[in-house]
Scaffold this motif. Structure first.
Motif, short mmCIF file in Angstrom:
data_model
loop_
_atom_site.label_atom_id
_atom_site.label_comp_id
_atom_site.label_asym_id
_atom_site.label_seq_id
_atom_site.Cartn_x
_atom_site.Cartn_y
_atom_site.Cartn_z
N ASP A 558 -3.48 -0.20 0.65
CA ASP A 558 -4.11 -0.06 1.95
C ASP A 558 -3.69 1.22 2.67
N LYS A 559 -2.60 1.79 2.25
CA LYS A 559 -2.12 2.99 2.91
C LYS A 559 -2.56 4.27 2.21
N VAL A 560 -3.19 4.13 1.11
CA VAL A 560 -3.63 5.31 0.37
C VAL A 560 -5.00 5.73 0.88
#
Length: 580
Positions: A558-560
Motif C-alpha cells: 500500500d505504500k508503494v
C-alpha cells in the motif's frame, strides 16, 4: 769428559769417528736406505778434502796414487780422508746388495767393494797407532775395522771369524760407553744393538740352537736388525719354521679338524702364536702397527697360495655330486685363514682407535697443527664393521649359530662406538639435538649388548667394555642438554662448565635492576632480544548476520507508488503541461 763441539777436533789426534759416520749417514740418505745418495756424498767430500789439503792424485792427464802416511797425521783431516774412502766403498757394497736380489752377478762386485772397505779400515787402524792420536780415537778405529772385517766374513759365511770380529767390535763399544757420560754413550749403545743380531745369527750357524729364539725376538722387536741382516733373519726364521712344519699335519678350528698339506700355510700357522705374542709385548704403537702389517702381509700371501690350490681342487671335484653340498677341507682352511686376516684387521684398527682416543683427550698445544678428530675414528670403525660383515659370510660357518651370534654381538659393540664418535663430530659443529639423539642410540646399542652378552661371556674378553661407554655417554648427555637449553637465549654457545652468572637477560628487560655487565662496552652488547618473540594481539572482530534469513517482514504494497497507464495521449499532455 766434555764432548767436543767440532767432531774433527784439532787437539791431540782426537777424531770422533762414530759420531762423524752416523751424522753423515743420517743426513745424506741412509735414513731412507738410499745408499747411492750416500756414496755420492762421500765422493764429493773426498774431493773437497783432497783439494783443501793439496792431496791430489795427479792431474787431468795422469794419475799418480798417493797414500796417507803416519807423518801426515798432524792434521786429523788426513784420517777423515781414509774414513770417507772406507765409507764410500761400504755404501757401494750395500747398494750392490740391494741390486743383487734381481742381478746375482753383482754379488762378485759386492764382495770386492766390501774387501776394499775393510782394507781402508785396516789402513785407518795403522795410522791411529801414531803417538799423536789419543786413546779414544785408537779404540774407535779398532772397533770400526773389526766391524768392516766382520761384514766381509759374514757375507762369505765364515761364521766363526765373523763372530770373533763382531764380538771384538761389541766389546770395544761397550767399554767406550761405560767410560763416558750417558749422552755420549747413546751412539755406542746403538751400534751394539745393531751388531747383536749378527752375533746371534753367527752363533746359530755355528751350532747354538738356542740362538734362534733370540733372533726371532730381535726380528719382532723394534730394535731388530735392518738391511742385509733383516733379509738373512727372515730367511733363517722361514727355514726353521719349515723344519718344524714337517711335523705339523692338521689344525683344529671350531670343532673341526682340517689337514694342512700346503707348506706355506703350515709355516704361517706355526708362526702365528709368536707374532701375536710379539704384538702383545710391543713397546709402542709404532712397533705394534709394523707387526700387524707384517702379519697381514704373510696372511694374504698364505691365502693366495690356498686359493690357487682351491681352484685346482674345485675342478677335480666338479664331477662329484655326492659331496657338492659339503664344504671341503681346503675350503674350510681358506675360511680359517680369512678369519685370521679379518680379525687381525679388526684388532689393528681397534688399536689405532685407542691411540687416537688418547690423543683426543690430550690438550692441543699447537693451534696450527691439525690434531686428531672424531671423523678419523669413524673411518676406523667403518672398516671394523665391514670386516665383521665379511666374517658372517664365511663358507662353512653359515650353520654355526654360536659363531653368528658372536659376530652379531661384536657388530653391536662397534656400532655403539661408531655412533658415539659420530655424535661427538656433531658436538664440534654445535648441533646439539642431533648429538643427543645419537647418544640415545649409543645407549640403546649398549643395553642390547648387555642383554645378549649373558650367554656369550667368553666372546667378550677381548672386546671394549660397554659399561665405560655408558658412563661416558651419560656424562656427555648432561653437558649437551644444558648447552641445548642455553642455546635458545645465547647464540648456540660452546659446551662449557655452567656457572651461576652465565645467563644474562637483555638490558631492555632488566632496566630496574643494576648489574655490572662488561659485555655492554664490547662490540656485541646484549641490549635487546633480536629478533623479538611473537606476542599475542587482539584482532578485529568479524560480524555475521545470521538472523536475517529467519525474519518475516510486513507487506508494504500500500505504500508503494503505482505508475499510471501511459500512451501517446499522455505523452503529448506531458509535453504541453496539461497533465500536471
Amino acid at each position: 769428559i766434555e764432548p767436543l763441539k767440532d767432531p774433527v777436533a784439532r787437539l791431540k789426534g782426537s777424531l770422533h769417528l762414530l759420531q762423524i759416520i752416523k751424522d753423515s749417514q743420517q743426513q745424506h740418505g741412509l735414513r731412507h736406505g738410499d745408499y747411492q745418495r750416500y756414496r755420492g756424498y762421500c765422493s764429493r767430500r773426498l774431493r773437497r778434502l783432497r783439494k783443501t789439503l793439496g792431496f791430489k792424485m795427479g792431474n787431468r792427464y795422469k794419475y799418480s796414487g798417493k797414500k796417507v802416511t803416519v807423518e801426515m797425521v798432524r792434521d786429523n783431516r788426513y784420517l777423515l780422508l781414509v774414513v770417507m774412502e772406507a765409507e764410500r766403498a761400504w755404501s757401494y757394497a750395500m747398494q750392490l746388495k740391494q741390486e743383487a736380489n734381481t742381478e746375482p752377478r753383482k754379488r762378485f762386485h759386492l764382495m770386492a767393494r766390501l774387501r776394499k772397505a775393510a782394507k781402508h779400515g785396516e789402513q785407518l787402524e795403522r795410522l791411529c797407532e801414531s803417538p799423536r792420536v789419543d786413546a779414544k780415537t785408537k779404540l774407535e778405529a779398532q772397533a770400526y775395522t773389526a766391524y768392516l772385517t766382520g761384514m766381509v766374513q759374514f757375507e762369505l759365511q765364515e761364521w766363526k771369524a765373523a763372530m770373533e770380529a763382531f764380538n771384538k767390535c761389541k766389546t770395544i763399544y761397550e767399554k767406550l760407553a761405560s767410560a763416558f757420560t750417558e749422552e755420549q754413550a747413546v751412539l755406542y749403545h746403538q751400534r751394539v744393538e745393531e751388531i747383536s743380531p749378527n752375533i746371534r745369527y753367527c752363533a746359530y750357524n755355528i751350532g747354538d740352537q738356542n740362538a734362534i729364539n733370540d733372533l726371532m725376538q730381535m726380528r719382532l722387536s723394534a730394535g731388530g736388525g735392518g738391511g742385509m741382516m733383516a733379509e738373512k733373519l727372515e730367511a733363517l726364521i722361514t727355514q726353521t719354521r719349515a723344519k718344524q712344519a714337517a711335523t705339523m699335519s692338521e689344525v683344529e678350528w671350531r670343532g673341526r679338524t682340517v689337514p694342512v698339506k700346503i707348506d706355506k700355510a703350515r709355516i704361517f700357522l706355526l708362526g702365528l702364536a709368536d707374532n701375536e705374542a710379539a704384538i702383545v709385548q710391543a713397546a709402542n704403537e709404532e712397533t705394534k702397527e709394523r707387526l700387524y702389517e707384517t702379519l697381514l702381509a704373510d696372511c694374504r700371501d698364505t691365502i693366495q697360495a690356498v686359493r690357487e690350490e682351491l681352484r685346482t681342487d674345485v675342478k677335480q671335484r666338479a664331477g662329484d655330486s655326492a659331496e657338492s653340498g659339503k664344504v671341503s677341507n681346503l675350503q674350510y682352511l681358506h675360511s680359517y685363514l680369512t678369519y685370521i686376516k679379518l680379525w687381525t684387521v679388526v684388532r689393528r684398527n681397534e688399536s689405532m682407535a685407542h691411540a687416537l682416543q688418547a690423543k683426543l683427550k690430550e690438550p692441543q698445544t699447537d693451534e696450527n697443527k691439525r690434531g686428531p678428530r672424531p671423523q678419523d675414528l669413524i673411518r676406523l670403525y667403518d672398516i671394523i664393521l665391514q670386516s665383521l660383515a665379511e666374517l658372517s659370510t664365511l663358507q662353512g660357518l653359515e650353520e654355526d649359530h654360536t659363531f653368528q651370534k658372536e659376530v652379531a654381538l661384536k657388530t653391536l659393540i662397534y656400532k655403539a662406538y661408531r655412533c658415539f664418535f659420530i655424535a661427538q663430530s656433531y658436538v664440534l659443529v654445535k648441533k646439539w639435538s642431533e648429538a643427543l639423539v645419537l647418544y640415545e642410540r649409543v645407549l640403546k646399542y649398549a643395553r642390547e649388548v648387555q642383554s645378549k652378552a649373558k650367554n656369550l661371556n667368553n666372546s667378550l674378553k677381548d672386546l671394549p667394555d660397554v659399561q665405560e661407554l655408558i658412563a661416558e655417554v651419560n656424562a656427555e648427555k648432561y653437558s649437551l642438554q644444558a648447552a641445548a637449553i642455553l642455546g635458545g637465549s645465547l647464540s648456540m654457545c660452546a659446551v662449557k662448565p655452567l656457572k651461576s652468572q652465565t645467563y644474562y637477560q637483555p638490558l631492555s628487560e632488566r632496566l630496574d635492576t643494576f648489574r655490572l655487565d662488561p659485555s655492554l662496552l664490547g662490540k656485541q652488547p646484549n641490549l635487546v632480544q633480536f629478533p623479538p618473540d611473537f606476542q599475542p594481539i587482539p584482532c578485529k572482530p568479524l560480524f555475521f548476520d545470521l538472523a536475517l534469513n529467519h525474519v518475516a517482514f510486513p507487506p508494504l504494497d500500500d505504500k508503494v507508488e503505482q505508475k499510471g497507464k501511459g500512451g501517446l495521449t499522455g505523452y503529448i499532455k506531458g509535453i504541453f503541461g496539461f497533465g500536471s
